[in-house]
Design a protein around this motif. Sequence first.
Motif, short mmCIF file in Angstrom:
data_model
loop_
_atom_site.label_atom_id
_atom_site.label_comp_id
_atom_site.label_asym_id
_atom_site.label_seq_id
_atom_site.Cartn_x
_atom_site.Cartn_y
_atom_site.Cartn_z
N LEU A 157 0.88 -1.11 -0.08
CA LEU A 157 0.07 -0.06 -0.20
C LEU A 157 0.76 1.15 -0.01
CD1 LEU A 157 -3.23 -0.63 2.39
CD2 LEU A 157 -2.77 -1.41 0.01
N TRP B 16 -1.53 5.49 -6.60
CA TRP B 16 -2.38 4.95 -5.97
C TRP B 16 -3.45 4.29 -6.82
CZ3 TRP B 16 -3.15 3.07 -1.27
CH2 TRP B 16 -4.45 2.54 -1.03
N ILE C 146 -2.61 0.95 -7.64
CA ILE C 146 -2.66 -0.07 -6.29
C ILE C 146 -4.11 -0.40 -6.03
CG2 ILE C 146 -2.53 -0.05 -3.69
CD1 ILE C 146 -0.05 1.97 -4.04
N GLU C 147 -5.18 0.69 -6.09
CA GLU C 147 -6.45 0.31 -6.21
C GLU C 147 -6.89 -0.48 -7.11
OE1 GLU C 147 -8.77 3.78 -3.95
OE2 GLU C 147 -9.64 3.84 -5.97
N LEU D 64 -6.06 -4.02 -6.38
CA LEU D 64 -6.84 -4.57 -5.41
C LEU D 64 -8.20 -4.87 -5.93
CD1 LEU D 64 -6.08 -1.87 -2.83
CD2 LEU D 64 -5.05 -4.40 -2.46
N LEU E 8 -1.34 -7.75 2.36
CA LEU E 8 -0.84 -6.53 2.25
C LEU E 8 0.26 -6.12 2.80
CD1 LEU E 8 -4.63 -4.49 2.93
CD2 LEU E 8 -3.61 -5.30 0.78
N CYS F 33 -4.71 4.85 4.05
CA CYS F 33 -4.68 3.76 2.67
C CYS F 33 -5.33 2.62 2.87
CB CYS F 33 -3.27 3.98 2.07
SG CYS F 33 -2.31 3.18 3.53
N ALA G 170 -8.16 0.81 0.83
CA ALA G 170 -7.85 -0.62 0.36
C ALA G 170 -8.82 -1.63 0.69
CB ALA G 170 -6.37 -0.96 0.63
N LYS H 294 -10.82 -2.29 8.15
CA LYS H 294 -10.56 -0.75 7.80
C LYS H 294 -10.39 0.17 8.81
CE LYS H 294 -15.29 1.08 6.73
NZ LYS H 294 -15.99 -0.01 7.73
#
Lengths: 244, 244
Positions: B133, B140, B143-144, B147, B159, B170, B174, B210
């Motif tokens: 992450l 980003w 990365i998203e 995922l 992760l 983040c 995620a 989260k």
Amino acid sequence: MISIVSLGPGGENEISPRAVQALEHSDVIIGYETYVDFLVPRFEHKKLIRSAMKQETERCRQAAELALSGRNVALVSGGDAGVYGMAGLMLEVLDTLEGNDIKVEIIPGITSACSAAAVLGAPLNHDFATVSLSDLLTPWELIEKRLTLAAEADFIICLYNPASRGRKDCLRRACEAVMTVRGGKTPSGWVRNAGREGQTHKILPLSELKDEELDMSCTVVIGNSETRVLNNRMVTPRGYKTKQ
Amino acid sequence: MISIVSLGPGGENEISPRAVQALEHSDVIIGYETYVDFLVPRFEHKKLIRSAMKQETERCRQAAELALSGRNVALVSGGDAGVYGMAGLMLEVLDTLEGNDIKVEIIPGITSACSAAAVLGAPLNHDFATVSLSDLLTPWELIEKRLTLAAEADFIICLYNPASRGRKDCLRRACEAVMTVRGGKTPSGWVRNAGREGQTHKILPLSELKDEELDMSCTVVIGNSETRVLNNRMVTPRGYKTKQ
């Protein structure tokens, strides 16, 4: 007590001291015959139980029975026991034995992705996905879907079980699935017997990988869009932003 | 000669004998200060060079200079040096030094995915994807995207670098990306200091993950659609076909 012990790639000098300690403290060592044979020189004074391939559930039941009878059991697994290894099945079998008070510890090890990558260079140096090409317990459609999505996500892809006697064709089909997204020039490589006797490897473009004759002792790595071959080694940069 | 040495999770009993031998044969050990400090008790008779975070390129250049001056250099890296570690950068730096004849070996180790999974149970027992992450070197948006695609492919997701001082938000983002595809009840877990002093862990549903306060010493695992919690451990079955 059951210790689920990862043996790493197979060389004596790549098994952790923690794993060796667990084997020393065990009364019985049980595992797939090849792994148990590997331990004979150091542990022949222990009770050793060799179990055949495809007898994994039976092997875990036997380990549980031995533990219930009061022995300290070491269930051994090649590479890392938690990656396509024995750890999950052992925990599932114990869950079916209601009211048991067997203590379990899981001892990690060096998984094939890492031992193969070290031979090839540093191909796993960014986000990666591992996919087993064995369709014994997973439908081929799902394997292919995963490969395609992993390629779209630009993951480096590490293939476990890239071929076996009954599955000659799956490496070719896997490469073709990745090539629908990623170019045929993508640096790729395979390692046979990574980290143990008889180690060999080859670095080649993805378009040529599909025709290689591999077997269960091989691990494959397919680079991402940034992977390069530098001095005969696969190298994936740490990031993307340096290009901007 | 440069040995790129993986130290594993950080406990003395989880570093391989091969890695210890390479450290013993070195004249100089260089690495991020925390890892070098960890080696002081056993290797204080060596020349030890502590390097700061974000000085990775400079560290590799220094390792190359030392090797060119005739020393045997051990460049140390936590976990596995090939997974978000120093191996790739070291090979890239050597590639810029034309005509050098520095020999390089890469010694694999136990990566955080494996050490954390062993604490949580056996969550990585099927195809998995690792995602860092850290957006220092990777946008980003990528990365998203990774995922989301990993969730669609039903990969177990591990992760790395789930949070740091500068990136409080983040992990939440995620988890939300994965939850757009996979249900909030998906078994998930984190481990802090896996395999070393101060180890703690927690298993919880993805919807609660989260809001956890994590840091760079943590590794996170999010299960696939088959992952279950059995006896307070995360377990992913070996396959899918048994359900049919």
